[in-house]
Write an enzyme that holds these catalytic residues in place. Structure first.
Site, PDB file in Angstrom:
ATOM      1  N   LYS A  72     105.390  60.464  -9.599  1.00 22.26           N
ATOM      2  CA  LYS A  72     105.325  59.014  -9.705  1.00 22.26           C
ATOM      3  C   LYS A  72     105.315  57.658  -9.233  1.00 22.26           C
ATOM      4  O   LYS A  72     105.634  58.647  -7.580  1.00 22.26           O
ATOM      5  CB  LYS A  72     106.881  58.843 -11.335  1.00 22.26           C
ATOM      6  N   SER A 148     107.059  54.153 -19.048  1.00 25.75           N
ATOM      7  CA  SER A 148     106.305  53.759 -17.605  1.00 25.75           C
ATOM      8  C   SER A 148     106.182  55.116 -16.781  1.00 25.75           C
ATOM      9  O   SER A 148     105.605  55.099 -15.957  1.00 25.75           O
ATOM     10  CB  SER A 148     106.707  52.753 -17.179  1.00 25.75           C
ATOM     11  N   SER A 172     111.222  55.607 -19.658  1.00 23.56           N
ATOM     12  CA  SER A 172     110.051  56.116 -19.086  1.00 23.56           C
ATOM     13  C   SER A 172     109.611  57.315 -18.648  1.00 23.56           C
ATOM     14  O   SER A 172     108.909  57.362 -17.982  1.00 23.56           O
ATOM     15  CB  SER A 172     110.444  54.871 -17.593  1.00 23.56           C
TER      16      SER A 172
END
Length: 225
Positions: A72, A148, A172
């Protein structure tokens, strides 16, 4: 495409060639990402070189030996920007690996990308200030991939990466995993240490961030943990 567990086993046993496994994943990135916009920072050139170097020195004890992974954007990886979905964060290049990246690399994994995130990681979708823009659902391009950790979910769901690693406070990892039809696991915060990784705002200590894996199979979650 085989899951991470099968890839790692095949490469340790010699039935799969690391550089060919890496080329297969890079080919998918080049084919799919121009449309999906999951990659915020490409590492494919370094990944290919790394897979070539390990062909003669595979360590059977390294559980993620040569497995292509994605991280990420906000997870800290030495030599790569620590991304928050903003243009200014593209210049925020880390001098050294964060703790999660250090452990995953020590297990033998090879990162192919830092993935896209929404601005400030604060949306359940993945759209940002042109870094690289809106990330699309892997099969329904008129729908969101979630967030996210949306870039991670798309990378894994489309086999651009065999495993992904994201962060989660209120969904997320789990939201994009559910939207994209893969597995996502939020461990207890601290179980997968972040160390000095920049994953929160100042004074956010009371709401801890957890880091965890995204994968196409449940056994890959177990392997990653």
């Amino acid at each position: 495409m085989e899951d991470a567990t099968a890839l790692a086993q095949g490469m340790r046993e010699g039935s799969m060639v690391p550089v060919q496994v890496m080329r297969d994943h890079i080919e998918r990135i080049r084919e799919l990402d121009p449309r999906l916009c999951a990659v915020a920072h490409s590492l494919v050139d370094a990944a290919l070189k790394a897979s070539e170097l390990v062909m003669q020195s595979l360590d059977g004890e390294r559980l993620l030996a040569c497995v292509p992974i994605s991280l990420k954007g906000n997870l800290v990886l030495g030599g790569a920007p620590t991304l928050w979905g903003t243009r200014w964060s593209r210049d925020n290049v880390a001098a050294a690996d964060g703790e999660l990246a250090r452990r995953v690399l020590a297990a033998g994994a090879i990162p192919v990308a830092k993935s896209s995130v929404p601005q400030a990681l604060m949306l359940p979708e993945t759209v940002n200030d042109g870094v690289p823009g809106r990330t699309l659902h892997p099969t329904h391009h008129d729908r969101t991939c979630g967030g996210s950790s949306g870039g991670e979910a798309v990378m894994v769901a489309t086999a651009m990466a065999a495993l992904g690693f994201g962060t989660d406070i209120g969904g997320s990892i789990r939201i994009p995993a559910a939207f994209c039809g893969i597995f996502g696991f939020k461990p207890t915060p601290g179980r997968a240490p972040l160390g000095t990784d920049v994953t929160r705002f100042a004074t956010q200590e009371g709401i801890p961030t957890a880091s965890g894996p995204l994968a196409r199979t449940a056994r890959d979650i177990e392997l990653a943990m």
